[in-house]
Design an enzyme around this catalytic site. Structure first.
Site, mmCIF file in Angstrom:
data_model
loop_
_atom_site.group_PDB
_atom_site.id
_atom_site.type_symbol
_atom_site.label_atom_id
_atom_site.label_comp_id
_atom_site.label_asym_id
_atom_site.label_seq_id
_atom_site.Cartn_x
_atom_site.Cartn_y
_atom_site.Cartn_z
ATOM 1 N N ALA A 75 76.325 51.084 25.576
ATOM 2 C CA ALA A 75 76.194 52.465 26.068
ATOM 3 C C ALA A 75 77.568 53.098 26.182
ATOM 4 O O ALA A 75 78.527 52.456 26.618
ATOM 5 C CB ALA A 75 75.506 52.477 27.429
ATOM 6 N N GLY A 76 77.657 54.376 25.799
ATOM 7 C CA GLY A 76 78.944 55.052 25.744
ATOM 8 C C GLY A 76 79.626 55.240 27.087
ATOM 9 O O GLY A 76 80.846 55.103 27.200
ATOM 10 N N HIS A 77 78.833 55.528 28.137
ATOM 11 C CA HIS A 77 79.500 55.901 29.395
ATOM 12 C C HIS A 77 80.117 54.713 30.120
ATOM 13 O O HIS A 77 80.763 54.878 31.144
ATOM 14 C CB HIS A 77 78.549 56.690 30.313
ATOM 15 C CG HIS A 77 77.400 55.918 30.869
ATOM 16 N ND1 HIS A 77 77.217 55.727 32.204
ATOM 17 C CD2 HIS A 77 76.356 55.307 30.266
ATOM 18 C CE1 HIS A 77 76.107 55.032 32.410
ATOM 19 N NE2 HIS A 77 75.576 54.764 31.234
ATOM 20 N N GLY A 82 72.124 53.135 27.133
ATOM 21 C CA GLY A 82 71.705 51.754 27.347
ATOM 22 C C GLY A 82 70.206 51.591 27.501
ATOM 23 O O GLY A 82 69.607 50.677 26.921
ATOM 24 N N THR A 83 69.598 52.454 28.284
ATOM 25 C CA THR A 83 68.162 52.287 28.539
ATOM 26 C C THR A 83 67.368 52.410 27.242
ATOM 27 O O THR A 83 66.469 51.608 26.965
ATOM 28 C CB THR A 83 67.687 53.337 29.571
ATOM 29 O OG1 THR A 83 68.449 53.152 30.768
ATOM 30 C CG2 THR A 83 66.210 53.184 29.881
ATOM 31 N N THR A 140 66.934 64.059 15.047
ATOM 32 C CA THR A 140 68.226 64.525 14.546
ATOM 33 C C THR A 140 69.345 63.796 15.272
ATOM 34 O O THR A 140 69.404 63.822 16.501
ATOM 35 C CB THR A 140 68.351 66.045 14.782
ATOM 36 O OG1 THR A 140 67.252 66.679 14.131
ATOM 37 C CG2 THR A 140 69.656 66.592 14.240
ATOM 38 N N CYS A 149 67.925 52.072 43.666
ATOM 39 C CA CYS A 149 67.576 52.873 44.839
ATOM 40 C C CYS A 149 66.174 53.432 44.670
ATOM 41 O O CYS A 149 65.781 53.806 43.583
ATOM 42 C CB CYS A 149 68.504 54.073 44.964
ATOM 43 S SG CYS A 149 70.111 53.677 45.560
ATOM 44 N N ASN A 201 75.180 42.648 35.663
ATOM 45 C CA ASN A 201 75.809 43.910 36.074
ATOM 46 C C ASN A 201 75.969 44.029 37.580
ATOM 47 O O ASN A 201 76.645 44.929 38.057
ATOM 48 C CB ASN A 201 75.032 45.112 35.534
ATOM 49 C CG ASN A 201 73.576 45.058 35.883
ATOM 50 O OD1 ASN A 201 72.832 44.250 35.332
ATOM 51 N ND2 ASN A 201 73.173 45.881 36.820
HETATM 52 C C1 LIG Z 1 73.569 45.988 31.972
HETATM 53 C C2 LIG Z 1 72.972 47.357 31.831
HETATM 54 N N1 LIG Z 1 71.979 47.559 30.976
HETATM 55 C C3 LIG Z 1 71.440 48.774 30.784
HETATM 56 C C4 LIG Z 1 71.882 49.864 31.494
HETATM 57 C C5 LIG Z 1 71.274 51.214 31.259
HETATM 58 O O1 LIG Z 1 72.195 52.025 30.583
HETATM 59 P P1 LIG Z 1 72.161 53.634 30.633
HETATM 60 O O2 LIG Z 1 72.545 54.023 32.012
HETATM 61 O O3 LIG Z 1 73.165 54.069 29.608
HETATM 62 O O4 LIG Z 1 70.798 54.059 30.277
HETATM 63 C C6 LIG Z 1 72.923 49.697 32.419
HETATM 64 C C7 LIG Z 1 73.402 50.846 33.226
HETATM 65 O O5 LIG Z 1 73.949 50.704 34.282
HETATM 66 C C8 LIG Z 1 73.491 48.411 32.588
HETATM 67 O O6 LIG Z 1 74.486 48.186 33.459
#
Ligand SMILES: Cc1ncc(COP(=O)(O)O)c(C=O)c1O
Length: 393
Positions: free
Chosen positions: A204-206, A68-69, A242, A330, A148
């Site tokens: 994001a996958g996780h 995600g980041t 890659t 945090c 979130n």
């Molecule tokens: C809404 C949102 N955006 C971005 C992120 C960042 O994703 P990642 O942890 O996969 O880098 C998160 C992670 O908690 C999220 O909840």
């Protein structure tokens, strides 16, 4: 273990792990022209097609990332770098995730971007009228699909359409929403609108049961976007390096399963979350549930406990084997006041007094019961600790 922090990360799916392991058996680099490379390439492109089918875009529009980041950084920075030169403003709703906030802060501090803030409604969704008002002449707009922390889902279809009308490219952060909200990039983008409207979407996958470190940014084939990573020019030159074929394969499987289960799972989670919310209010009448009542992530419960610090509650619950979150960032292990709760008009004290409890695939009624069993004692002790601290100061 009672795991109630699915918004932070949800357990790996066995099917995603199997797909990941199978792909790691292959040797080579998907960019190599020899047979070994081409075998990997096929797995990669198959994953791209499957991700595209779930997200409603063309395969070429899927750019695999490390999560995600990275997706958000590429989406926001990439669009800003490719902006029309007479446009300097980024439309930034309050209460965005730090991946967006800190990216926009950096663009403002280091690159001269002007920031146009957009308020949240009292229920935590983005104020649509304020968003629309901020659009004219902006370089980029970005928005969370669902907050979130408090779980409120915003009207992204209206935001996409208003951005298209204003000719402003829009990035959507769907990282926390995609597990629960069906999003079709093609529908949201609309037709024939090329310079503005929805052009990028982060996942994001996780958050869907693929490994941490996998993700994707959908980038419209019509978007003008700069790259963050430069190098071998892979993935349309937008994301050199890659490609992680195993991660892409796992992401595809996890997204497909998520999409298949979404509606039924939403009903199940909503029932559990309602039970949790009712139980919390019965146990602690001073508690307030924050976030939208109707348009919200189904497994998301966000609670303000006015007489107890969220972080103390979190530690006490953790001690009983119940894992929840304050939802906020945090610093050195100490929870900061939630910028989302502050954006809703509460004070610093309230912004430190919240818990985020998020249910997901592995959650059951027994988890809800375990939380409700552990809460009264944890609350009594956290409130007593706050009262002691107040009498000392
Ligand atoms: C809404 C949102 N955006 C971005 C992120 C960042 O994703 P990642 O942890 O996969 O880098 C998160 C992670 O908690 C999220 O909840």
């Amino acid at each position: 273990m009672v795991y109630l922090d699915h918004a932070a990360s949800t357990p790996l799916r066995a099917e995603a792990r199997d797909a990941w392991l199978a792909a790691t058996e292959l040797t080579g680099n998907a960019s190599s022209v020899h047979g070994a490379g081409q075998a990997l390439r096929r797995v990669l492109e198959d994953a791209r097609e499957r991700v595209a089918a779930v997200l409603g875009c063309d395969p070429i529009e899927v750019v695999f990332t490390s999560g995600g980041t990275e997706s958000v950084n590429l989406g926001v920075k990439g669009l800003w770098w490719a902006r029309e030169r007479d446009r300097q403003a980024i439309v930034l709703p309050d209460g965005e995730h730090h991946a967006t906030l800190d990216t926009v802060d950096w663009l403002a501090g280091a690159q001269g971007a002007e920031v146009r803030s957009v308020r949240l409604r009292p229920d935590g969704a983005i104020d649509l009228g304020a968003f629309v008002d901020a659009l004219p002449g902006a370089a980029v707009a970005t928005a969370l699909v669902a907050n979130n922390e408090v779980g409120s889902v915003s009207d992204v279809a209206a935001m996409a359409s208003a951005s298209a009308d204003a000719g402003v490219p829009l990035h959507l952060d769907a990282v926390g929403a995609i597990a629960h909200v069906a999003l079709d990039f093609g529908d949201l983008r609309g037709s024939g609108r090329k310079s503005g409207g929805l052009v990028a979407l982060s996942v994001a996958g996780h958050k869907v049961g693929a490994p941490v470190g996998t993700g994707a940014l959908v980038v419209s084939r019509h978007a003008r976007m700069g790259a963050v990573l430069h190098g071998g020019g892979q993935q349309r030159g937008l994301r050199s390096g890659t490609p992680d074929v195993a991660g892409a394969a796992a992401l595809a499987v996890a997204l497909e399963l998520t999409a298949r289960e979404r509606d039924e799972e939403a009903r199940r989670l909503r029932t559990l979350a309602d039970r949790l919310g009712t139980g919390i209010r019965a146990a602690i009448p001073q508690a307030t549930l924050l976030g939208a009542e109707e348009h919200r992530l189904p497994g998301h419960v966000h609670v303000l406990f006015p007489d107890a610090l969220g972080e103390t509650l979190l530690f006490l619950l953790d001690h009983s084997g119940v894992h929840v979150s304050t939802g906020s960032a945090c610093q050195a292990g100490i929870a900061e006041p939630s910028h989302v709760v502050l954006a809703l008009g509460y004070g610093d004290r309230e912004a430190r007094s919240v818990l985020r409890i998020t249910l997901g695939r592995s959650s059951s009624g027994a988890d809800v019961d375990a939380f409700l069993d552990a809460l009264p004692d944890a609350y009594r002790r956290a409130a007593a600790s706050s009262a002691r601290a107040a009498s000392r100061s």
